[in-house]
Structure formats: structure tokens, C-alpha cells
Design a protein around this motif. Structure first.
Motif, short mmCIF file in Angstrom:
data_model
loop_
_atom_site.label_atom_id
_atom_site.label_comp_id
_atom_site.label_asym_id
_atom_site.label_seq_id
_atom_site.Cartn_x
_atom_site.Cartn_y
_atom_site.Cartn_z
N LEU A 76 0.61 -1.16 -0.06
CA LEU A 76 0.01 -0.09 0.12
C LEU A 76 0.89 1.28 0.02
O LEU A 76 2.01 0.96 0.56
N PRO A 77 0.39 2.27 -0.43
CA PRO A 77 1.14 3.78 -0.69
C PRO A 77 1.50 4.39 0.97
O PRO A 77 0.69 3.94 1.51
N THR A 78 2.63 4.92 0.66
CA THR A 78 2.84 5.96 2.12
C THR A 78 1.82 6.92 1.94
O THR A 78 1.03 7.30 1.11
N LYS A 79 1.70 7.55 3.16
CA LYS A 79 0.79 8.34 3.55
C LYS A 79 1.09 9.63 2.34
O LYS A 79 0.40 10.73 2.18
N GLU A 80 2.51 9.95 2.50
CA GLU A 80 3.20 11.25 1.67
C GLU A 80 2.43 11.10 0.21
O GLU A 80 2.37 11.91 -0.48
N GLY A 81 2.87 9.66 -0.32
CA GLY A 81 2.21 9.21 -1.57
C GLY A 81 0.87 9.77 -1.74
O GLY A 81 0.41 10.30 -3.02
N ILE A 82 -0.15 9.26 -0.88
CA ILE A 82 -1.55 9.53 -1.04
C ILE A 82 -1.56 11.14 -1.21
O ILE A 82 -2.46 11.36 -2.11
N ASP A 83 -0.90 11.73 -0.22
CA ASP A 83 -1.20 13.07 -0.40
C ASP A 83 -0.79 13.92 -1.67
O ASP A 83 -1.13 14.92 -2.09
N LEU A 84 0.27 13.45 -2.37
CA LEU A 84 0.82 13.89 -3.46
C LEU A 84 0.20 13.63 -4.82
O LEU A 84 0.03 14.21 -5.76
N ILE A 85 -0.17 12.24 -4.69
CA ILE A 85 -0.77 11.49 -5.86
C ILE A 85 -2.00 10.84 -5.43
O ILE A 85 -1.90 9.56 -5.13
N PRO A 86 -3.05 11.54 -5.44
CA PRO A 86 -4.36 11.05 -5.08
C PRO A 86 -4.66 9.66 -5.68
O PRO A 86 -5.48 8.94 -4.97
N SER A 87 -4.29 9.53 -6.75
CA SER A 87 -4.75 8.29 -7.38
C SER A 87 -4.23 6.83 -6.80
O SER A 87 -4.75 5.78 -7.13
N LEU A 88 -3.13 7.08 -6.04
CA LEU A 88 -2.67 5.90 -5.19
C LEU A 88 -3.75 5.33 -4.44
O LEU A 88 -3.60 4.16 -3.94
N LYS A 89 -4.95 6.19 -3.95
CA LYS A 89 -5.76 5.51 -3.16
C LYS A 89 -6.48 4.32 -3.79
O LYS A 89 -6.89 3.35 -3.17
N ASN A 90 -6.35 4.18 -5.25
CA ASN A 90 -7.01 3.03 -5.79
C ASN A 90 -6.13 1.78 -5.46
O ASN A 90 -6.72 0.57 -5.91
N GLU A 91 -4.94 1.79 -4.73
CA GLU A 91 -4.39 0.59 -4.42
C GLU A 91 -5.21 -0.16 -3.55
O GLU A 91 -5.03 -1.32 -3.22
N GLU A 92 -6.07 0.59 -2.71
CA GLU A 92 -6.95 0.16 -1.76
C GLU A 92 -8.06 -0.93 -2.51
O GLU A 92 -8.71 -1.58 -1.85
N ARG A 93 -8.22 -0.75 -3.85
CA ARG A 93 -9.19 -1.54 -4.67
C ARG A 93 -8.63 -2.64 -5.52
O ARG A 93 -9.30 -3.58 -5.61
N ARG A 94 -7.23 -2.48 -5.76
CA ARG A 94 -6.53 -3.48 -6.35
C ARG A 94 -4.95 -3.07 -6.41
O ARG A 94 -4.60 -1.83 -6.32
N PRO A 95 -4.30 -4.14 -6.08
CA PRO A 95 -2.88 -4.06 -6.22
C PRO A 95 -2.04 -3.71 -7.41
O PRO A 95 -2.46 -4.56 -8.34
N SER A 96 -1.21 -2.93 -7.51
CA SER A 96 -0.28 -2.75 -8.55
C SER A 96 0.92 -3.69 -8.68
O SER A 96 1.23 -4.09 -9.57
N PHE A 97 1.36 -4.11 -7.30
CA PHE A 97 2.68 -4.87 -7.41
C PHE A 97 2.63 -6.00 -6.49
O PHE A 97 1.76 -5.68 -5.57
N LEU A 98 3.51 -6.86 -6.73
CA LEU A 98 3.41 -8.02 -5.90
C LEU A 98 5.18 -8.09 -5.60
O LEU A 98 5.85 -8.11 -6.24
N ILE A 99 5.10 -8.29 -4.05
CA ILE A 99 6.66 -8.49 -3.56
C ILE A 99 6.76 -9.81 -3.35
O ILE A 99 5.98 -10.19 -2.30
N ILE A 100 7.99 -10.73 -3.50
CA ILE A 100 8.16 -11.94 -2.77
C ILE A 100 9.42 -12.13 -2.47
O ILE A 100 10.47 -11.76 -3.02
N ARG A 101 9.62 -12.65 -1.10
CA ARG A 101 10.85 -12.90 -0.37
C ARG A 101 10.86 -14.45 -0.37
O ARG A 101 10.13 -14.95 0.24
#
Length: 246
Positions: free
Chosen positions: A216-241
Motif C-alpha cells: 500500500l502507498p505511503t501517506k505522503e504518496g497519497i497526499d501527493l498522488i491522490p490516484s494512489l488511493k486506488n491501491e486499496e481497490r486493487r494492488p499494482s505490485f506483488l513482492i516476494i521474498r
């Protein structure tokens, strides 16, 4: 197929203008999550696969890694890395990932940021990376999420007449393989894989899954790029360790 879209002048200019803006999903979504997933790097030998301009390579050195090998197919990216993120402990290699061959000391960690979805043969890649790691070494990578790459035309948001995003369309999920899209230029190729394929490709070839993140985006990211709120609806990325077990 070894795609080198980043050396296309039109693509490179558009991409670097975007990254230089520091107002991207990488800055506020993918990179913070990747960095949070890294282990203690003190004294570690690291490979940065698909290193681009070397930002992650330099970060690993700053976090205490003893040596980093940054690998990228793009001459333009490597040239910029040698200017922006040069360090005596970083070696940059311009090579397709598929052609890599290392006979020197194995690595404690391989990290790869948004590069693996450009590689056609996933299992071949995982076997190769397994051979580069020490026993117990880590492979950490991010990729575009399969819900993003699934639909064949990769146009997923359904909008109303006013342009409001109504819902995300998911289709062709089980149909793995090549996807093409327009991103600054026509014909940018990525490879769609299911989550099952991504995970089993690791566990079938000597890795143990340790963690998966859909960041999920950082709070700063949501403030600067409002469209990042859509990450709550579907994820853009997957990270695997994952960790090498044999």
C-alpha cells in the motif's frame, strides 16, 4: 525474446522524465515496500537484477553491503548509473538477465525491482538465480501484480462518462504468456503469470517462500498522488521474498 525497450530513445526520454519527477508509484509504493523487505545488509554481497540507474544498488551500499553487482540490459541505464550512483563497491554489468554467468563468489542476496515480468522463461531464470546464491541466500523481487497483467489488452479500469473509475476488470487470468501495451511507445512486452506459477516456480527449484506483499502507498504518496488511493481497490505490485534451501 530479450527485450531492450529502455534503449529506445523515445521510451527512455519519457521514462526518465517520469522517474526524475520523483512523483511515481515507484517512489511511494513499490520502493518503500521493497526496502522494508530487505534483510540486514551489513557485509553482504548483493546482486541488483535489472538495476536501472542504480538507485537500489547505491541504497544497498549505504545500508552496509560490502559489494553490489548491478545488472541491466540497457546501455542507457548503465551509463546513467555510472554517473548518478557510482561507487567503488558497485560493479555495473550491461547484459541481458538471461545471459548472465557468474563464476566468482556467490551472493547473499539477489534483489530485483520490476524486471522479472520482462523475462519470458521464468523457471529458467529461477534456476539460474538459485545457482548464483549462497546456501540460505535470499531472492527478493517485485513484479507487476498478476491482476494488472492478466487482461490481454491491459486496459482494466472501467469508467463512466465523467471519467470516474467504477471498477477493475479482471479477465484472461489463467491464460499466461505475452502481453503488449503502449507505454511511451507501442509494443512494450511483459509476461503474465499466475500467482501459483510465481510461487511454485520458486518452491519447485530450491527456494522456500518467506513473505509476500501487496504493498500500500505511503501517506505522503497519497497526499501527493491522490490516484494512489486506488491501491486499496486493487494492488499494482506483488513482492516476494524467498530463501535458497539447497
Amino acid at each position: 525474446m530479450k527485450q531492450n525497450i529502455y534503449d529506445n530513445p523515445t521510451f527512455f526520454e519519457g521514462y526518465m522524465n517520469l522517474r526524475d519527477s520523483k512523483m511515481t508509484y515507484n517512489d511511494f509504493l513499490e520502493q518503500p515496500a521493497m526496502k522494508d523487505t530487505l534483510p540486514d545488509l551489513k557485509g553482504k554481497r548483493v546482486m541488483d537484477l535489472g538495476c536501472g540507474t542504480g538507485g537500489m544498488s547505491k541504497y544497498c551500499i549505504e545500508m552496509g553491503a560490502s559489494a553490489v553487482v548491478g545488472v541491466d540490459i540497457s546501455e542507457k541505464m548503465i551509463s546513467r548509473a555510472l554517473v548518478e550512483n557510482k561507487d567503488e563497491n558497485i560493479t555495473y554489468v550491461c547484459s541481458p538477465i538471461e545471459d548472465l554467468s557468474f563464476q566468482k563468489e556467490p551472493f547473499d542476496l539477489i534483489v530485483s525491482s520490476l524486471a522479472i515480468h520482462y523475462i519470458e522463461d521464468y523457471e529458467f531464470l529461477i534456476r539460474k538465480l538459485h545457482s548464483f546464491l549462497k546456501p540460505g541466500g535470499l531472492l527478493i523481487y517485485s513484479t507487476e501484480h498478476p491482476v494488472v497483467t492478466a487482461r490481454k489488452d491491459m486496459k482494466n479500469w472501467w469508467q463512466n462518462a465523467e471519467g470516474d473509475r467504477l471498477h477493475w476488470a479482471l479477465d484472461h487470468y489463467r491464460e499466461e504468456g505475452k502481453r503488449e501495451q503502449h507505454w511511451y511507445v507501442d509494443g512494450v512486452i511483459k509476461y503474465h503469470r499466475t500467482i501459483t506459477t510465481l510461487v511454485n516456480g520458486l518452491t519447485d527449484h530450491g527456494f522456500m517462500l518467506e513473505k509476500m506483499l501487496e504493498p500500500l502507498p505511503t501517506k505522503e504518496g497519497i497526499d501527493l498522488i491522490p490516484s494512489l488511493k486506488n491501491e486499496e481497490r486493487r494492488p499494482s505490485f506483488l513482492i516476494i521474498r524467498s530463501r535458497k534451501t539447497d
